[in-house]
Design a protein around this motif. Structure first.
Motif: not given
Length: 546
Positions: A375-376, A431, A493
């Motif tokens: 996601r990061k 996220y 993350e």
């Protein structure tokens, strides 16, 4: 929102009973088809703001004897020299493909351009008020009634806009139209998600959004061309919303909401209806056992903390504030970039359609990469690329001459910028949902989402700065995107990790992460058993807002 405080184990119980009633069958296919229709209708509604506001080339018609229009738009009488400007009383327009926009009909240009900007801003004021109000009402009366009401409000707001061209009425009616934005889409998203098999939710919903929201966006300008005027466009895109009340005949109410509000009899009725539609035979004892398990879960659940607890500890507060800012930047850039289709050297109708083509590839890229690179990385890289290409568009507008090669490059950079910000926008919700602890996840994600919508109030004003300095909108949006990309590096993350459930978990989550730590660079040390345990703790679909 109170309903969101029901624990995850109730959701697992719903998934188990739905497996018996059918979670990948005729009803799910029908609901996906209806969701596709909602995507088209919501795209047409959302972008109605842009379509009715196109500003064609204009010039002062005072004392004009020649029918030959000037090379550039002008607010002043032709041939006027000196520092003292005479006021222009009437204007002529070179309409795009014969389309009469609100701007050209009302002469809301030059000194009166602020009127259109104000009306557009009121649309987003309405969206903030509507998202909060209808979201709360959805917890009281259910998801299905709010889905229908929101779409009827959207229709009413657009139809009233046709009648109200006075500035005050225009602002009021655009606020009403904006009131429905988000709820007219999200409620159906929730209903489809809840009734689908968990393993198919992300793929099925993403494909529907990618294909049909893209289709609706691409079709919007050409519907305007076919109807010939902004009134005809609003009328032709509003009347199909009359189909949404018919959803009540086939779409069942949210099982999780019925259980959370202890409407057990209605929950069983919905489940039996699903089973009949799917041709499944389910024993009565299965329903009784399901209700007993739900009652037991609710009796043993503890009172949950509220939204403000996210700001009590330093690391959790920092992460929450970054998520708020990221949502604001992404939502603002997404709206402004999607509407920024004028001043690039080609017809805004063609530019709008070309820009909308980025929606489907963006959804497909998320499906392909988000569970691979994390996601990061997805959030920061997409915002970085978006910022670079949007800023590049602004720089080229400032430095380049109006040639065919320059126009192609401008269009390409703009489309790539739209692609990047669409990836960031669509992946951002997941996220945020995974990073906010389970105990306040519903309230936290809803607040983050609403903050993003509130910030879009400035979208029209940023685009308005083009009248001051041509590349200024791209410069502002590019800088905001780059700033958002940098802040995303400060977040931990969430991929392949046990998600935080309590506030303490949220405070300590990713404590050893560094700004340069990415999931795809880490060695996978977790066993398949550990991953399976984590997946059981994760939401079935983490992009649910309500």
């Amino acid at each position: 929102m109170q309903v969101l405080r029901v624990r995850r184990n109730t959701m697992l119980e719903v998934d188990k009973i739905l497996e018996k009633c059918g979670d990948c069958n005729r009803l799910q296919l029908l609901m996906l088809l209806l969701f596709c229709l909602i995507n088209v209708l919501s795209a047409l509604h959302y972008y109605s703001q842009t379509i009715i506001s196109f500003v064609p080339k204009y010039w002062c018609a005072d004392g004009l004897s020649s029918s030959e229009p000037p090379a550039e738009s002008s607010c002043w009488p032709l041939g006027q020299n000196g520092t003292v400007r005479q006021t222009c009383h009437s204007y002529d327009y070179e309409l795009y493909m014969g389309y009469e926009s609100l701007s050209s009909e009302m002469d809301w240009i030059c000194a009166d351009a602020w009127k259109l900007t104000l009306g557009q801003s009121m649309f987003f004021v309405g969206s903030v008020i509507g998202t909060l109000t209808l979201g709360c009402l959805a917890d009281i009366v259910g998801r299905l009634p709010i889905l229908i009401v929101a779409n009827l409000i959207a229709m009413a707001g657009n139809l009233l806009t046709i009648l109200g061209t006075d500035l005050t009425l225009f602002c009021i009616f655009r606020l009403i139209s904006g009131f429905a934005t988000d709820s007219n889409f999200v409620m159906m998203y929730i209903l489809v998600m809840e009734y689908m098999r968990p393993s198919l939710r992300t793929l099925g919903l993403s494909i529907c959004i990618g294909m049909f929201y893209c289709l609706g966006s691409m079709a919007a300008p050409w519907i305007a061309v076919l109807t010939g005027s902004w009134r005809g466009f609003l009328l032709s895109t509003s009347l199909p919303l009359l189909l949404v009340p018919l959803f009540y005949l086939v779409v069942p109410e949210s099982i999780q909401w019925l259980i959370a509000t202890q409407k057990y009899d209605k929950a069983v009725s919905c489940l039996k209806r699903v089973a009949r539609f799917n041709g499944k035979e389910v024993e009565e004892s299965a329903f009784e056992e399901f209700i007993e398990e739900c009652k037991y879960s609710q009796q043993n659940q503890k009172a949950s903390p509220h939204l403000l607890h996210l700001f009590k500890t330093p690391r959790l507060r920092r992460h929450t504030l970054i998520l708020f800012f990221k949502s604001m930047v992404i939502t603002l850039c997404y709206d402004a970039v999607s509407r920024n289709v004028q001043g690039l050297g080609i017809s805004p109708f063609l530019m709008f359609s070309l820009s909308a083509t980025a929606i489907l590839p963006a959804c497909l890229l998320i499906i392909a990469l988000q569970d691979r690179i994390g996601r990061k990385a997805m959030a920061s890289v997409s915002l970085l690329l978006s910022g670079v290409f949007i800023s590049g568009t602004g720089g080229l507008l400032f430095a380049a001459s109006a040639s065919s090669k320059t126009t192609k490059l401008l269009v390409s950079l703009s489309v790539i910028g739209r692609f990047g910000v669409t990836v960031a926008y669509n992946s951002g919700a997941q996220y945020a949902t995974e990073l906010i602890p389970t105990c306040v996840r519903g309230q936290g994600v809803a607040a983050v989402h609403v903050a993003g919508y509130a910030f879009t109030f400035f979208s029209a004003y940023i685009l308005f700065t083009r009248s001051i300095f041509s590349p200024l909108p791209e410069i502002i949006l590019g800088v905001l995107s780059l700033l958002g990309a940098g802040l995303c590096l400060l977040l931990p993350e969430t991929l392949n990790r046990t998600l935080p459930t309590s506030l303490d978990d949220g405070e300590n989550f990713g404590k050893n992460d560094r700004w340069y730590s990415f999931s795809f660079l880490e060695k996978r040390t977790q066993s398949a058993t550990t991953l399976a345990t984590q997946n059981a703790k994760m939401p079935s679909d983490s992009s649910v807002y309500f």
